[in-house]
Design an enzyme around this catalytic site. Structure first.
Site, PDB file in Angstrom:
ATOM      1  N   TYR A 144       0.813  -1.237   0.000  1.00 51.93           N
ATOM      2  CA  TYR A 144       0.000   0.000   0.000  1.00 51.93           C
ATOM      3  C   TYR A 144       0.838   1.276   0.000  1.00 51.93           C
ATOM      4  O   TYR A 144       0.308   2.344   0.295  1.00 51.93           O
ATOM      5  CB  TYR A 144      -0.888   0.070   1.258  1.00 51.93           C
ATOM      6  CG  TYR A 144      -1.564  -1.201   1.679  1.00 51.93           C
ATOM      7  CD1 TYR A 144      -2.532  -1.797   0.882  1.00 51.93           C
ATOM      8  CD2 TYR A 144      -1.259  -1.806   2.892  1.00 51.93           C
ATOM      9  CE1 TYR A 144      -3.171  -2.959   1.289  1.00 51.93           C
ATOM     10  CE2 TYR A 144      -1.898  -2.962   3.308  1.00 51.93           C
ATOM     11  CZ  TYR A 144      -2.852  -3.537   2.497  1.00 51.93           C
ATOM     12  OH  TYR A 144      -3.476  -4.677   2.905  1.00 51.93           O
ATOM     13  N   CYS A 190      14.317 -10.955  -1.489  1.00 53.52           N
ATOM     14  CA  CYS A 190      14.925 -10.798  -2.811  1.00 53.52           C
ATOM     15  C   CYS A 190      13.984 -10.093  -3.773  1.00 53.52           C
ATOM     16  O   CYS A 190      13.470 -10.695  -4.716  1.00 53.52           O
ATOM     17  CB  CYS A 190      15.321 -12.155  -3.354  1.00 53.52           C
ATOM     18  SG  CYS A 190      16.805 -12.725  -2.565  1.00 53.52           S
ATOM     19  N   GLU A 191      13.725  -8.847  -3.495  1.00 53.11           N
ATOM     20  CA  GLU A 191      12.861  -8.022  -4.343  1.00 53.11           C
ATOM     21  C   GLU A 191      13.280  -6.584  -4.164  1.00 53.11           C
ATOM     22  O   GLU A 191      13.411  -6.119  -3.021  1.00 53.11           O
ATOM     23  CB  GLU A 191      11.402  -8.079  -3.860  1.00 53.11           C
ATOM     24  CG  GLU A 191      10.806  -9.424  -3.845  1.00 53.11           C
ATOM     25  CD  GLU A 191       9.395  -9.437  -4.411  1.00 53.11           C
ATOM     26  OE1 GLU A 191       8.944  -8.404  -4.953  1.00 53.11           O
ATOM     27  OE2 GLU A 191       8.785 -10.499  -4.307  1.00 53.11           O
TER      28      GLU A 191
HETATM   29  N1  LLP Z   1     -14.862  -4.457   9.977  1.00 50.94           N
HETATM   30  C1  LLP Z   1     -14.770  -4.933   8.726  1.00 50.94           C
HETATM   31  C2  LLP Z   1     -15.933  -5.530   8.096  1.00 50.94           C
HETATM   32  C3  LLP Z   1     -13.554  -4.849   8.046  1.00 50.94           C
HETATM   33  O1  LLP Z   1     -13.460  -5.302   6.808  1.00 50.94           O
HETATM   34  C4  LLP Z   1     -12.427  -4.281   8.686  1.00 50.94           C
HETATM   35  C5  LLP Z   1     -11.137  -4.201   8.023  1.00 50.94           C
HETATM   36  C6  LLP Z   1     -12.576  -3.814  10.013  1.00 50.94           C
HETATM   37  C7  LLP Z   1     -13.818  -3.907  10.621  1.00 50.94           C
HETATM   38  C8  LLP Z   1     -11.446  -3.206  10.782  1.00 50.94           C
HETATM   39  O2  LLP Z   1     -10.971  -2.065  10.165  1.00 50.94           O
HETATM   40  P1  LLP Z   1      -9.875  -1.140  10.920  1.00 50.94           P
HETATM   41  O3  LLP Z   1     -10.546  -0.544  12.118  1.00 50.94           O
HETATM   42  O4  LLP Z   1      -8.752  -2.022  11.291  1.00 50.94           O
HETATM   43  O5  LLP Z   1      -9.512  -0.136   9.900  1.00 50.94           O
HETATM   44  N2  LLP Z   1      -4.674  -4.814   5.471  1.00 50.94           N
HETATM   45  C9  LLP Z   1      -5.063  -3.424   5.366  1.00 50.94           C
HETATM   46  C10 LLP Z   1      -6.332  -3.142   6.114  1.00 50.94           C
HETATM   47  C11 LLP Z   1      -7.490  -3.998   5.661  1.00 50.94           C
HETATM   48  C12 LLP Z   1      -8.719  -3.748   6.451  1.00 50.94           C
HETATM   49  C13 LLP Z   1      -9.731  -4.776   6.129  1.00 50.94           C
HETATM   50  N3  LLP Z   1     -10.960  -4.659   6.850  1.00 50.94           N
HETATM   51  C14 LLP Z   1      -3.928  -2.565   5.907  1.00 50.94           C
HETATM   52  O6  LLP Z   1      -2.901  -3.112   6.304  1.00 50.94           O
HETATM   53  O7  LLP Z   1      -4.029  -1.343   5.893  1.00 50.94           O
END
Ligand code: LLP
Length: 441
Positions: free
Chosen positions: A331, A358-359
């Site tokens: 990201y 290795c990237e």
């Molecule tokens: N509820 C649902 C339905 C979700 O899909 C998510 C996150 C959350 C709650 C929690 O969201 P938060 O409060 O953590 O923003 N891997 C990505 C983030 C993906 C989030 C996916 N869904 C990153 O590293 O930024």
């Protein structure tokens, strides 16, 4: 680097987290090492609880376990009285193994398998957040077959897409998640859920994005849902008991980031809710992940190779990278870092922190100001508590690091570093590839 929670520079000139000297942690547990500040995790949860009480709204708070889950983390969530949101059989299994009360678990996901649905029904979880017609059909027939009732929310794609610093409103959201509000899918789903004899339809769920600073997107989404709830409850004489507004609250990755406090977030949400619901306000659920654990995590790395290209750039390589933190590669996520073993030294050079995969794309931080950095220095990258360990991989057959929970000078390993044996544990050699001496007689 912004010092979160219980981090400080101590008398030895080291970074200390939760009363534990990070130089000692690195010596004892090795690097890379995820260090989690337990008090800060609890503080975030408690602030959310207190702020919600202040709003006077009926509410529930779930922790989105995809951000970071382990047995110990599930225990903390339980101790603080929060619910748990899971999105897979693996997260569900982890929570159950930790003894987390199943009635406080909510199951999300856009493609729950029949196995996952049955597993969750068997364990009598608190609620399914039904994402689409396929799941609605599967769940209603499974519950009928089993003669078992379950609570459901319907996930709605409200046509509001949130971005970190801006928002766009789309007529018809192009998303894999949820029933589409604009094209009438939600109304159809409501009627199906109402007709299903074993589905106890509670209300709706929305989640508009992650790492959100701009509250306008929440405002719009809540307005749309309030209008829709008014329409659907009047037209079909049904009462909508729950509106889950998801997670997504942004955190401070960089010193310049200015996220709202937990209290400000919830009070602002409550203001929108009270403004837009002219009729009865349903119980409001939220499910933050990043907000609860993100700032509480710090990753410690040992500096290895240093390569300077005169007039161009100085690459400082560390003993981890995209395998333990894929977010910069995925990201373009930005992180701050400091030398944990020379915490008071003034920055005097600009370097770029490279991972060891290795990237060329495995770069953790571009153009970071540091004191003159040397091989064997300890680099601390802050704000790695969310979506780091949970998204870590074994790319290049790197072993996933340990996770240490610190508080009041005490450090406990809550996830062991993977061993070489762990790396090959699932490997199998078919007979035809056996060496002669390996073939059993
Ligand atoms: N509820 C649902 C339905 C979700 O899909 C998510 C996150 C959350 C709650 C929690 O969201 P938060 O409060 O953590 O923003 N891997 C990505 C983030 C993906 C989030 C996916 N869904 C990153 O590293 O930024």
């Amino acid at each position: 680097m912004y010092l979160h929670g219980n981090s400080r520079r101590n008398e030895q000139g080291h970074l200390e987290i939760g009363g534990c000297d990070t130089v000692e942690l690195a010596a004892q547990y090795g690097t890379p090492l995820y260090v989690m500040d337990e008090q800060l995790i609890r503080q975030h949860m408690r602030e959310l609880v207190v702020a919600f009480q202040e709003t006077g709204l009926k509410h529930r708070i779930a922790y989105a376990s995809k951000a970071f889950l382990s047995l110990a983390m599930a225990r903390i969530v339980e101790e603080e009285g929060l619910m748990l949101d899971v999105v897979s059989d693996g997260e569900l299994h982890t929570a159950l193994q930790a003894g987390f009360p199943s009635e406080n678990i909510y199951f999300h996901g856009n493609n729950k398998s029949p196995f996952e649905l049955e597993f969750a029904l068997e364990k009598e979880i608190g609620c399914f957040i039904v994402d689409n017609f396929t799941e609605l059909e599967m769940l209603s027939s499974l519950t009928e077959q089993r003669g078992q009732s379950t609570k459901v929310l319907l996930r709605v794609s409200p046509g509001v897409e949130a971005h970190t610093h801006a928002y766009i409103q789309t007529g018809q959201e192009d998303s894999k998640f949820g029933f589409d509000l604009v094209s009438g899918q939600v109304e159809k789903a409501v009627l199906l859920a109402q007709e299903a004899p074993y589905l106890d339809f509670l209300g709706f769920h929305i989640h508009i994005g992650s790492q959100i600073f701009e509250m306008k997107a929440f405002d719009l989404a809540i307005q749309k849902m309030a209008d829709f709830i008014r329409y659907i409850s009047e037209k079909h004489q049904i009462s909508i008991r729950v509106l889950n507004v998801g997670g997504g609250f942004g955190i401070r990755y960089e010193s310049d980031d200015q996220p709202l406090t937990n209290r400000e977030y919830l009070l602002t949400l409550a203001k929108f809710i009270k403004q837009h619901f002219t009729h009865e306000i349903p119980e409001i659920w939220v499910e933050p992940g990043r907000r609860i654990v993100g700032e509480a995590g710090t990753t410690l790395y040992t500096v290895g190779a240093i390569k300077e290209i005169p007039g161009i750039r100085k690459y400082v390589s560390v003993d981890g990278g995209m395998a333990d933190n894929p977010r910069p590669a995925l990201y373009q996520a930005k992180y701050e870092a400091m030398l944990a073993n020379r915490a008071f030294e003034e920055p005097s050079e600009i370097v770029s922190i490279a991972g060891k995969a290795c990237e060329s794309g495995d770069m953790l931080i571009w153009d970071l100001q540091l004191p003159p950095v040397k091989t064997n220095d300890l680099l601390a990258v802050s704000c790695t508590g969310a979506y780091n360990y949970s998204m870590a991989s074994n790319y290049n057959r790197l072993r996933r690091p340990a996770v240490v929970l610190v508080q009041n000078g005490q450090a406990d390993v809550i996830v062991e570093r993977e061993s070489f044996d762990d790396l090959i544990q699932q490997d199998r050699i078919p007979n035809r590839l056996m060496k002669k001496e390996e073939v059993s007689l």
